[in-house]
Design an enzyme around this catalytic site. Structure first.
Site, mmCIF file in Angstrom:
data_model
loop_
_atom_site.group_PDB
_atom_site.id
_atom_site.type_symbol
_atom_site.label_atom_id
_atom_site.label_comp_id
_atom_site.label_asym_id
_atom_site.label_seq_id
_atom_site.Cartn_x
_atom_site.Cartn_y
_atom_site.Cartn_z
ATOM 1 N N CYS A 88 0.805 -1.228 0.000
ATOM 2 C CA CYS A 88 0.000 0.000 0.000
ATOM 3 C C CYS A 88 0.840 1.281 0.000
ATOM 4 C CB CYS A 88 -1.004 -0.014 1.148
ATOM 5 S SG CYS A 88 -2.275 -1.265 0.900
ATOM 6 N N HIS A 341 -8.816 4.384 -2.938
ATOM 7 C CA HIS A 341 -7.529 3.753 -2.669
ATOM 8 C C HIS A 341 -7.065 2.907 -3.856
ATOM 9 C CE1 HIS A 341 -4.186 2.013 -0.723
ATOM 10 N NE2 HIS A 341 -4.773 1.112 0.024
#
Lengths: 396, 133
Positions: A88, A341
């Site tokens: 991430c 995201h």
């Protein structure tokens, strides 16, 4: 790092379910927006190296991407270009590598671009790519068969935050309400609608104690930044933004090796190192983009970065201190929760937000600047064992 | 092998450890890790001894996953267990009545259960169940 590198342009596209756009479409749009954002103009040939953030590659049908993908798509094959994957924090770390390229003295002007196409596959397959399946991510342990994904990992942290810190599901839900509110002012956000505390708490339970609206969406998107030698910045822009620090912190690769579930040492290490590099304290930061993949994670991040003490984040949030006009605005862009995201694009989208805010060009979501310093943060990986922190400032 | 691979290489490579629960204990920092490794994940020491993981412990944390990946029947309950004497094991709860019965600090023990199906064959391993006190 400090004094050596400046951001001269940022560009992104509106995040969302972009079924009409290919990976190449998104990359080119973000890149062209980024060039346009360099207000005194730049010849694309002045870019001498590039880093391409791409997290999932073939997992969710984006094909096997590598450095040449970006170089070819932007029509600049005379430069070295490297693909970077770091869970991430891929976006935040792609930016860091661009900064290192300049700080090393090797290049004057470089590009960092991250792009992710997550919605071409149904959610379950996309999540499977994200380690939600039996997935090889848990390596050589029978736990690889327990069906653990992002929501389960963070839910296990949330359970412990409730137990050790007395946090409640309402505390978590308040993060979603705040970030959705901020998202309504951001034209680039995936979600631009308000939600109420009741709606969060009445949404389906995905992974107790987390509800649907405690989880960030799966999003397509791309974002980019052009960084250059600090002493050259004013040649390209009247509003350069300077890089004070760029750091990555790591912790264990697997949950069972970790000790605490109310703290992520990857973030603690990334932030500590970054503050040291920048020569500033957490209280010098005016606002932050923190990695709120889940609502409980934002509370943990605010503590782990060092903005508040462990166990204080929920009360500070309730008191409005993290609101857009509070004492320390957190996620004025809407955060991962509302802004979306798209893994590798997320960190560079946050850099976009920092630069836009520091140039005071954020319109209705403009935060008040005191020191003119903003902080960007990502955390992720199988046990949330890798984190990126970048600190930007409007003065060198 | 004359037969097609009956399960994944990962499973076969660690077959003995899956059932015998052999980990390591670091002689320098005391960190217990599983499965076996040659370098301590916590401190980097190479002074490691084999360590038999116990089957009992208490729940450190858990969640109730109502949206597990395909092949799992919801709800599933992932747990992190503090094993007796140190070390942690991550697994799934089994044979719980209501999810509300599972709490942090509850005593649990490992039992051998089917974990999943891989290419038509059952794959076994340990799950946790509550221990009556």
């Amino acid at each position: 790092m400090r004094g050596k590198v400046a951001v001269i342009g940022v560009g992104m596209i509106k995040f969302g379910e972009l079924f009409e756009k290919s990976l190449e479409n998104m990359i080119q749009e973000a890149y062209l927006n980024c060039l346009k954002n360099v207000d005194k103009g730049i010849d694309p040939k002045e870019i001498k190296a590039a880093w391409f953030g791409q997290w999932s590659g073939g997992f969710i049908g984006q094909g096997a991407q590598s450095g040449q993908s970006l170089a070819s798509m932007i029509g600049n094959r005379n430069i070295p270009c490297t693909r970077l994957e770091n869970a991430c924090p891929t976006g935040g770390d792609t930016f860091r590598h661009a900064c290192l390229g300049v700080a090393s003295g090797m290049y004057d002007v470089v590009l960092a671009l991250g792009a992710e196409k997550m919605r071409d596959k149904p959610s379950a397959e996309s999540l499977g790519g994200a380690g939600g399946g039996g997935g090889a991510e848990t390596g050589n342990h029978p736990a690889w068969m327990i069906g653990q994904g992002g929501p389960a990992i963070q839910a296990m942290h949330a359970t412990r935050q409730m137990y050790e810190l007395g946090y409640t599901m309402e505390d978590f839900a308040r993060v979603a309400v705040k970030n959705h509110h901020n998202g309504t002012f951001c034209p680039y956000a995936h979600y631009q609608f308000e939600i109420t505390l009741e709606r969060v708490l009445n949404s389906p339970v995905i992974c107790w104690p987390l509800h649907l609206f405690d989880c960030c969406p799966q999003t397509d998107g791309a974002a980019a930044a052009i960084v250059c030698r600090a002493d050259l910045a004013k040649k390209y822009t009247s509003k350069p933004v300077y890089v004070l620090a760029s750091n990555v912190g790591v912790d264990h690769n697997q949950l069972w090796d970790r000790n605490s579930f109310i703290e992520q040492l990857s973030t603690v290490r990334a932030a500590k190192g970054a503050f040291q590099m920048a020569g500033i304290k957490p209280s010098d930061v005016d606002f932050a983009e923190l990695h709120d993949c889940f609502t409980n994670t934002e509370l943990m991040n605010a503590e782990d970065v060092g903005f508040v003490r462990k166990g204080e984040a929920a009360r500070k949030l309730k008191d409005g201190e993290f609101d857009m006009h509070g004492s320390l605005p957190i996620n004025p862009s809407g955060g991962l929760k509302a802004h979306g995201h798209p893994i590798a694009a997320t960190g560079l989208g946050q850099i976009f937000e920092l630069v836009t805010q520091l140039r005071e060009e954020a319109d209705k979501r403009q935060v008040k600047l005191k020191n003119g310093i903003g902080l960007q943060h990502n955390v992720g990986g199988p046990a949330f064992g890798v984190s990126a922190v970048n600190i930007l400032s409007r003065s060198p | 092998m004359t037969q097609p691979a009956p399960a994944s290489p990962v499973f076969w490579r660690f077959n003995p450890e899956v059932f015998r629960l052999i980990g390591i204990k670091c002689q320098d920092c005391g960190h217990i890790s599983y499965p076996r490794t040659k370098i301590c994940h916590e401190c980097g020491s190479q002074k490691l001894e084999e360590y038999q993981l116990p089957k009992r412990g208490t729940i450190h944390t858990f969640c109730v996953n109502w949206a597990p990946p395909p092949t799992f029947e919801p709800p599933i309950m992932p747990v992190i267990v503090d094993l007796e004497g140190g070390g942690r094991y991550q697994g799934l709860m089994t044979e719980f009545g209501a999810p509300e019965d599972v709490k942090i600090g509850a005593k649990v023990e490992m039992v051998l259960r089917k974990l999943t199906t891989d290419r038509g064959l059952n794959v076994y391993g340990y799950k946790f169940r509550l221990v009556e006190e």
